[in-house]
Design a protein around this motif. Structure first.
Motif, PDB file in Angstrom:
ATOM      1  N   THR A  81       0.989  -1.491  -0.397  1.00 35.01           N
ATOM      2  CA  THR A  81       0.119  -0.276   0.019  1.00 35.01           C
ATOM      3  C   THR A  81       0.917   1.153  -0.090  1.00 35.01           C
ATOM      4  O   THR A  81       2.157   1.312   0.556  1.00 35.01           O
ATOM      5  CB  THR A  81      -0.978  -0.022   1.121  1.00 35.01           C
ATOM      6  N   ALA A  83       1.397   5.890  -1.120  1.00 41.81           N
ATOM      7  CA  ALA A  83       0.759   6.628  -1.472  1.00 41.81           C
ATOM      8  C   ALA A  83       1.712   7.509  -1.917  1.00 41.81           C
ATOM      9  O   ALA A  83       2.917   7.598  -1.722  1.00 41.81           O
ATOM     10  CB  ALA A  83       0.623   7.268  -0.056  1.00 41.81           C
ATOM     11  N   TYR A  84       1.556   8.394  -3.847  1.00 38.22           N
ATOM     12  CA  TYR A  84       2.662   9.579  -3.977  1.00 38.22           C
ATOM     13  C   TYR A  84       2.111  10.860  -3.559  1.00 38.22           C
ATOM     14  O   TYR A  84       0.395  10.982  -3.570  1.00 38.22           O
ATOM     15  CB  TYR A  84       2.636   8.856  -5.266  1.00 38.22           C
ATOM     16  N   ARG A  85       3.030  11.717  -3.587  1.00 39.21           N
ATOM     17  CA  ARG A  85       2.296  13.286  -3.439  1.00 39.21           C
ATOM     18  C   ARG A  85       2.518  13.373  -4.216  1.00 39.21           C
ATOM     19  O   ARG A  85       4.133  13.957  -5.332  1.00 39.21           O
ATOM     20  CB  ARG A  85       3.540  13.480  -2.012  1.00 39.21           C
ATOM     21  N   ALA A 125      -6.513  13.542  -0.870  1.00 38.26           N
ATOM     22  CA  ALA A 125      -6.274  12.929  -1.025  1.00 38.26           C
ATOM     23  C   ALA A 125      -7.288  11.723  -1.996  1.00 38.26           C
ATOM     24  O   ALA A 125      -8.823  12.583  -1.799  1.00 38.26           O
ATOM     25  CB  ALA A 125      -5.404  12.255  -0.048  1.00 38.26           C
ATOM     26  N   THR A 146     -10.186   2.181   1.328  1.00 37.37           N
ATOM     27  CA  THR A 146      -8.431   3.710   0.635  1.00 37.37           C
ATOM     28  C   THR A 146      -9.678   4.763   0.970  1.00 37.37           C
ATOM     29  O   THR A 146      -8.880   5.325   1.515  1.00 37.37           O
ATOM     30  CB  THR A 146      -8.717   3.960  -1.524  1.00 37.37           C
ATOM     31  N   ALA A 150      -7.198   7.703   2.650  1.00 40.08           N
ATOM     32  CA  ALA A 150      -6.952   9.254   1.843  1.00 40.08           C
ATOM     33  C   ALA A 150      -7.577  10.275   3.533  1.00 40.08           C
ATOM     34  O   ALA A 150      -6.824  11.162   3.946  1.00 40.08           O
ATOM     35  CB  ALA A 150      -8.039   9.144   1.180  1.00 40.08           C
ATOM     36  N   PHE A 153      -4.560  12.102   5.029  1.00 43.96           N
ATOM     37  CA  PHE A 153      -2.976  12.570   4.162  1.00 43.96           C
ATOM     38  C   PHE A 153      -4.457  13.807   3.957  1.00 43.96           C
ATOM     39  O   PHE A 153      -2.708  15.172   3.967  1.00 43.96           O
ATOM     40  CB  PHE A 153      -3.256  12.378   3.391  1.00 43.96           C
ATOM     41  N   PHE A 190      -2.103  13.559  -2.866  1.00 40.04           N
ATOM     42  CA  PHE A 190      -1.612  12.301  -3.251  1.00 40.04           C
ATOM     43  C   PHE A 190      -2.428  10.978  -3.677  1.00 40.04           C
ATOM     44  O   PHE A 190      -3.572  10.809  -3.206  1.00 40.04           O
ATOM     45  CB  PHE A 190      -2.047  11.778  -1.561  1.00 40.04           C
ATOM     46  N   ILE A 192      -3.070   6.797  -3.905  1.00 40.79           N
ATOM     47  CA  ILE A 192      -2.616   5.758  -2.869  1.00 40.79           C
ATOM     48  C   ILE A 192      -2.932   4.442  -3.977  1.00 40.79           C
ATOM     49  O   ILE A 192      -3.874   4.493  -4.290  1.00 40.79           O
ATOM     50  CB  ILE A 192      -3.887   6.125  -1.637  1.00 40.79           C
ATOM     51  N   ASP A 194      -3.433   1.174  -3.401  1.00 41.54           N
ATOM     52  CA  ASP A 194      -4.608   0.031  -2.767  1.00 41.54           C
ATOM     53  C   ASP A 194      -4.753  -1.147  -2.674  1.00 41.54           C
ATOM     54  O   ASP A 194      -6.114  -1.154  -2.420  1.00 41.54           O
ATOM     55  CB  ASP A 194      -5.409   1.053  -1.878  1.00 41.54           C
TER      56      ASP A 194
END
Length: 356
Positions: A81, A83-85, A125, A146, A150, A153, A190, A192, A194
């Motif tokens: 899992t 998360a990309y910013r 997010a 998910t 979220a 974030f 963000f 995600i 998941d």
């Protein structure tokens, strides 16, 4: 399916001129691993060996290899899992755009073709998935879980989805606001990933199961439930001898529900903490993820031309034993072998030490 817009066409032209598409990893400023990939042992499905001879083909969203693993059980590697910013992202026409990267969703047109106002957002997010804006079952199973990530974030951001009749009930029980955002300029987003059914996601299933139990009072305990699908859904799955199946299950003490007819409040109160569950494979089986008791057993009726034992990926996570029977093709539906269904229910009841 995706309907292309002028925004998306312009994006395709831009990336064709300047070097092609960029992956998410290339445009993100941070990659946060919330849970590493892990191997989990899936138990075998419960079934009569003769049922395997009835399989003609598999659902287009699965493969023979995947189904053999789901049927026979074994070790399965579940994705991490993550998360990309991303910074300075545009949301237009159900698509996110940054540089030569894009992530788009099936678009649902607004009423009267109103053009949405563009809002400005600071930190968001994404809580929606591609499948979750198309299928109720995916929204209930994937997007609702998910959403719990979220929220940690920033402001959860949802893409417009169909107004499914049961979604408002679950959103309220889960304490989630799924008001969609149609157009926005986002300072920080963000995204995600998941999809893995890892321990992190299992914990979130359990959290939503706890929330349901705070919102709903069960009508029965230790009982069986049959959930009819009718002619609902994108893929029609008609049981041609359903009256006979229902008569048989009533004799076994099952309660009968229909997603096309019964209020969701009645479905939830009747299914909550059931020990045995029978339904044809489809989105409606996702109700069981949050409502069945633990332990419990589930028998899926399968179309011989669309076999998909996806539920066995989730069953063990809620202390549920999964089994299946394969119907015989009849016109555009199936006919259930009631003696085979009877034996399979017995096998599952024995496995979970449930009174027959």
């Amino acid at each position: 399916m995706r309907s292309y817009s002028l925004t998306h066409a312009a994006h395709l032209a831009q990336r064709a001129l300047f070097g092609g598409a960029q992956p998410l990893e290339a445009v993100s400023t941070d990659r946060i691993v919330l849970h590493q990939a892990e191997e989990i042992i899936s138990p075998p499905a419960i079934y009569l060996e003769s049922e395997l001879e009835k399989i003609q083909s598999f659902h287009p969203e699965t493969t023979r290899e995947t189904e053999e693993r789901r049927i026979r059980g074994g070790v399965h590697r579940h994705a991490a899992t993550v998360a990309y910013r991303l910074e300075n992202v545009r949301l237009r026409d159900a698509g996110f755009y940054k540089g030569r990267w894009s992530m788009y969703f099936p678009r649902i047109d607004l009423k009267d073709n109103d053009k949405p106002a563009i809002t400005s957002k600071a930190v968001c997010a994404l809580s929606s998935s591609y499948c979750g804006v198309q299928y109720f079952g995916h929204w209930l199973r994937d997007d609702a879980t998910t959403r719990l990530v979220a929220e940690t974030f920033g402001e959860p951001l949802a893409i417009r989805a169909p107004d499914w009749p049961h979604r408002a009930f679950y959103a309220s029980a889960f304490g989630q606001d799924w008001t969609p955002t149609d157009a926005a300029d986002i300072e920080t987003l963000f995204v995600i990933r998941d999809v893995g059914q890892n321990s992190h996601k299992i914990a979130r299933y359990q959290e939503l199961r706890r929330r349901i139990r705070r919102a709903v009072t069960p009508k029965y305990t230790g009982h069986g439930v049959y959930l009819a699908r009718g002619d609902s859904g994108i893929h029609k799955r008609i049981i041609r001898n359903e009256p006979e199946v229902i008569d048989f299950l009533i004799r076994r003490g099952f309660h009968i529900l229909d997603v096309t007819r019964d209020p969701i409040e009645e479905i939830a109160a009747t299914m909550l903490d059931a020990k045995l569950f029978v339904s044809i494979e489809g989105s409606q089986q996702s109700h069981a993820l949050y409502l069945l008791g633990a332990p419990a057993g589930y028998v899926a009726i399968q179309m011989p031309t669309m076999v998909n034992n996806i539920w066995n990926d989730f069953a063990a996570q809620i202390s549920c034993r999964y089994g299946f029977v394969i119907g015989a093709a009849r016109d555009d539906g199936v006919e259930v072998d009631i003696p085979a269904l009877d034996k399979t229910i017995d096998m599952i009841a024995d496995d979970i030490a449930c009174p027959k």
